[in-house]
Write an enzyme that holds these catalytic residues in place. Structure first.
Site, short mmCIF file in Angstrom:
data_model
loop_
_atom_site.label_atom_id
_atom_site.label_comp_id
_atom_site.label_asym_id
_atom_site.label_seq_id
_atom_site.Cartn_x
_atom_site.Cartn_y
_atom_site.Cartn_z
N ASN A 148 0.85 -1.20 0.00
CA ASN A 148 0.00 0.00 0.00
C ASN A 148 0.88 1.24 0.00
OD1 ASN A 148 -2.84 1.00 0.25
ND2 ASN A 148 -1.98 2.06 2.02
N GLU A 149 0.62 2.12 -0.93
CA GLU A 149 1.33 3.41 -0.96
C GLU A 149 2.80 3.27 -0.57
OE1 GLU A 149 -0.89 6.22 1.38
OE2 GLU A 149 -2.17 6.68 -0.31
N GLU A 308 -8.13 5.56 -3.98
CA GLU A 308 -8.56 6.21 -2.73
C GLU A 308 -8.79 7.69 -2.99
OE1 GLU A 308 -5.82 6.12 0.51
OE2 GLU A 308 -5.44 3.98 0.33
N TRP A 316 -5.32 14.29 8.54
CA TRP A 316 -3.87 14.38 8.68
C TRP A 316 -3.30 15.76 8.35
CZ3 TRP A 316 -2.98 15.37 3.63
CH2 TRP A 316 -3.73 14.68 2.67
N GLU A 356 -7.13 6.98 12.59
CA GLU A 356 -7.87 7.62 11.50
C GLU A 356 -9.36 7.74 11.80
OE1 GLU A 356 -5.42 7.31 7.59
OE2 GLU A 356 -6.02 5.29 8.12
N LYS A 357 -9.71 7.80 13.09
CA LYS A 357 -11.13 7.80 13.43
C LYS A 357 -11.84 9.09 13.02
CE LYS A 357 -10.42 9.03 18.33
NZ LYS A 357 -8.95 9.16 18.25
N HIS A 359 -11.16 10.58 10.14
CA HIS A 359 -11.11 10.66 8.67
C HIS A 359 -12.47 10.24 8.14
CE1 HIS A 359 -9.83 9.94 4.56
NE2 HIS A 359 -8.63 10.40 4.84
#
Ligand code: GLA
Ligand code: GLA
Length: 682
Positions: A148-149, A308, A316, A356-357, A359
């Site tokens: 991933n990325e 994505e 972020w 990431e809650k 996001h």
């Protein structure tokens, strides 16, 4: 499931391991309601799939893939190698990467692994093999999502593993230490190397000192290659076990993030996929369209995946702005317009816990009774309609104008010890894209390696590095009849960042017909320094201007500076056009920014003999077309770029309208801010 080539894929990252199994049935119910037909699974699931060394638990993953597949939702399966589990790093702390001061990057987040670690590679490949063996016959899985990325957090590793790999990389690139010494200019500051074992990564050299730019540039090249080798190793294990299953890995192309050389990487994937996160504010749509156009350029106009993006705010940035009404649908359709055949998000269901809650996601904290989920459903219906109308497989129609982007020029121009830290490559291509759009022209953004010679007009915006070979391409293009726009800070150095001598832009100074002897940076950090320059065409330059001391006989001056005599810049040419061979080259010798470029473009286009009025759009509308090879299926996308109401006259049937209204059948369509209309021509 594999053979359905007519549908636009729609979905996102799905992390069922964050939720109790009771939630999964509800996920599937809501996915079906939203029209989701594909999800990426397992991206960060290593610790759940292999809870301890060599012990695999596929049960939960089997169950969720089966539930998805039975509901008609395809799976893009991740290798899960992006985030190593605790047991691995506890047993092998030597896989953790090190920063430039030699500090260890500890577990606690993700991607805490070094790309050149043989130990980590072995564990990752074992997992790839186990995943591929276990899922090789599962038809619900339509593609591999490798890692991933790459490089998102571990792009630069300064460990000893990295050092030895860098030494071998240098040896392959240069063969002899003499050639490397020459390329890095090591006669400067007594940096000569006797052999490859003396090479060290650009580690801490003390604050305020200046590292060798050749070393730095090659370390960036090496770091992109090291991650690419890691990707290829994962890919090859998968490809051997599941030969027919397409593979991708998600890139991170956006205007300001220029990590890896994705044009180089694109040769290694079966289809290009990209993650894009919006830039808040007035540049939102333009930056998105610009980035997606570059992805389309990397993909060489083959359909690509938007792997994505976000339904709303990310979490972020220091301040995480929400999207405005309409932007959720508009952004997705803009990626689609620029050539994507898949629209996916991070992530399906918003997390309750973890980093990431906050996001945003397709199913927000508020649940299904929410504007975001209603918009997600509306978008699903739009994509279904566009699939039914035959959008899938059509391509972004080639523009008449190409704006060139070059990773290596960005890497070299972001170094310190340059004429001004206010100038580097990436801002200029985006300014040109936006300024051209302000003039009703939607250009293509293409990598330097791409065959940009096939375009009627080409922009080289601060392409700082031009090799002898690329300089030859420039010369051949213009002498053969091409129309070339060149800006300041182009063609300054060759591929080793050795300056071309004889006056800037050294290797193509004859083509553009100007010769600059010195840079004239502008700023306001000292009292009484020049902080801007006014041009005779009414525009204003900032940050950097060329002190052009002579022009060739065939050069016409379109604008010069009007400055106080003490600056030494009064009357110096600022914008010029030169006849060269059968073509013409315009030169913009300063940073005009989007506004100055937009205002200067009409007279430049005119002087270049380019009539772009047929492009048909206006400044308040971004117009993009997609069609198939035989032009049987032709779609026009119209986006409102501004804050007022825009009006367009469709050339066919409106198939999707978001925040837009037709006044009468067949008549003009009004598009609200953040609105979009998609029209299918008969
Ligand atoms: C000095 C150093 C020189 C050079 C100049 C540049 O003081 O002694 O080697 O770096 O600065 O301004
Ligand atoms: C990425 C990652 C995702 C998530 C998003 C958040 O690009 O791939 O896992 O962290 O960013 O924006």
């Amino acid at each position: 499931m594999k053979d359905d080539k007519t549908r636009i894929w729609y979905g996102g990252d799905y992390n069922p391991d964050q939720w109790p199994e009771e939630v999964w049935a509800d996920d599937i119910r809501l996915m079906t309601r939203a029209g989701v037909n594909m999800v990426s699974v397992g991206i960060f699931s290593w610790a759940r799939i292999e809870p301890s060394e060599g012990v695999f638990d596929f049960g939960w993953l089997d169950r969720v893939i089966d539930m998805l597949g039975s509901a008609g939702i395809a799976v893009d399966l991740a290798t899960a190698t992006a985030s190593p589990p605790m047991w691995l790093t506890q047993a092998h702390p030597e896989v953790l990467w090190k920063d430039y001061r030699g500090d260890t990057c500890w577990p606690g987040a993700r991607q805490h692994w070094r790309p050149t670690s043989r130990v980590f590679l072995r564990y990752a490949l074992d997992l790839c093999r186990a995943m591929a063996e276990h899922y090789k016959d599962n038809d619900y899985i339509v593609s591999w999502h490798v890692n991933n990325e790459y490089g998102c957090h571990n792009r630069f590793d300064y460990s000893d593993d990295a050092m030895y790999a860098f030494q071998r990389w240098c040896e392959r690139r240069y063969s002899t230490i003499g050639a490397l010494n020459d390329a890095w200019g090591t006669s400067f500051w007594s940096q000569g190397l006797n052999d490859f074992s003396q090479i060290i990564p650009p580690r801490f050299i003390g604050d305020g000192n200046f590292i060798n730019p050749g070393l730095l540039l090659d370390f960036k090249r090496f770091s992109s290659d090291a991650l690419k080798e890691f990707y290829k190793a994962e890919r090859d294990v998968l490809a051997e076990i599941t030969p027919g299953r397409p593979l991708t890995t998600n890139f991170m192309v956006s205007a300001s993030g220029t990590g890896l050389d994705y044009d180089d990487w694109a040769d290694e994937v079966d289809f290009v996929s990209n993650d894009h996160y919006f830039t808040p504010g007035s540049g939102h749509l333009d930056e998105l369209a610009y980035s997606s156009s570059l992805v389309d350029g990397i993909s060489r106009k083959q359909p690509w995946f938007l792997m994505e993006h976000s339904t709303g705010a990310v979490n972020w940035r220091p301040i995480n702005y929400r999207k405005q009404p309409g932007q959720l649908v508009r952004d997705s359709l803009a990626h689609l317009a620029m050539g994507a055949d898949a629209i996916c998000y991070f992530q399906w269901r918003q997390s309750r816990a973890g980093a990431e809650k906050f996001h945003t996601s397709m199913v927000p904290h508020a649940g299904e009774n929410s504007q975001d989920f209603r918009d997600v459903c509306e978008l699903g219906a739009d994509l279904q309609r566009l699939s039914d109308e035959g959008l899938t497989g059509t391509r972004l129609v080639k523009s008449r104008v190409a704006v060139v982007f070059d990773w290596q020029s960005e890497w070299a121009s972001e170094h310190t010890a340059t004429p001004t830290q206010q100038v580097r490559h990436w801002t200029e291509p985006l300014d040109w894209f936006t300024a051209l759009a302000d003039n009703g022209i939607t250009p293509d953004v293409v990598p330097l390696r791409e065959h940009w010679e096939s375009y009627e007009a080409v922009v080289l915006p601060s392409v700082y590095l031009l090799s002898a070979q690329d300089s030859r391409r420039v010369r051949d293009y213009v002498s053969g009849g091409g129309r070339l726009f060149v800006t300041y800070y182009t063609g300054i150095s060759d591929e080793n960042d050795h300056v071309w001598l004889g006056g800037y832009p050294g290797s193509i100074s004859d083509v553009v017909g100007v010769r600059s002897e010195e840079f004239a940076p502008m700023g306001s950090d000292f009292d009484g320094v020049m902080d801007h320059l006014r041009l005779t065409n009414g525009t204003v330059a900032h940050d950097l201007a060329d002190w052009i001391t002579s022009v060739s006989e065939t050069t016409r001056i379109l604008a010069a500076y009007e400055a106080d005599p003490w600056t030494g810049m009064n009357g110096v040419p600022a914008i010029t056009v030169n006849d060269f061979g059968r073509g013409r080259a315009a030169y913009v010798g300063c940073r005009l920014g989007r506004e100055g470029l937009a205002a200067s473009l009409p007279s430049m286009l005119d002087a270049m003999g380019l009539d772009m009025s047929a492009q048909g759009a206006s400044a308040d509308v971004l117009h993009v077309e997609r069609c198939d090879e035989s032009d049987q299926r032709h779609f026009d996308f119209y986006f409102n770029r501004g804050h007022g109401i825009a009006t367009v006259q469709p050339l066919g049937d409106v198939v999707v309208a978001s925040l837009a209204r037709m006044r009468a059948p067949g008549g003009p369509v009004s598009i609200d801010p953040n609105g979009v209309v998609v029209v299918k021509r008969p």
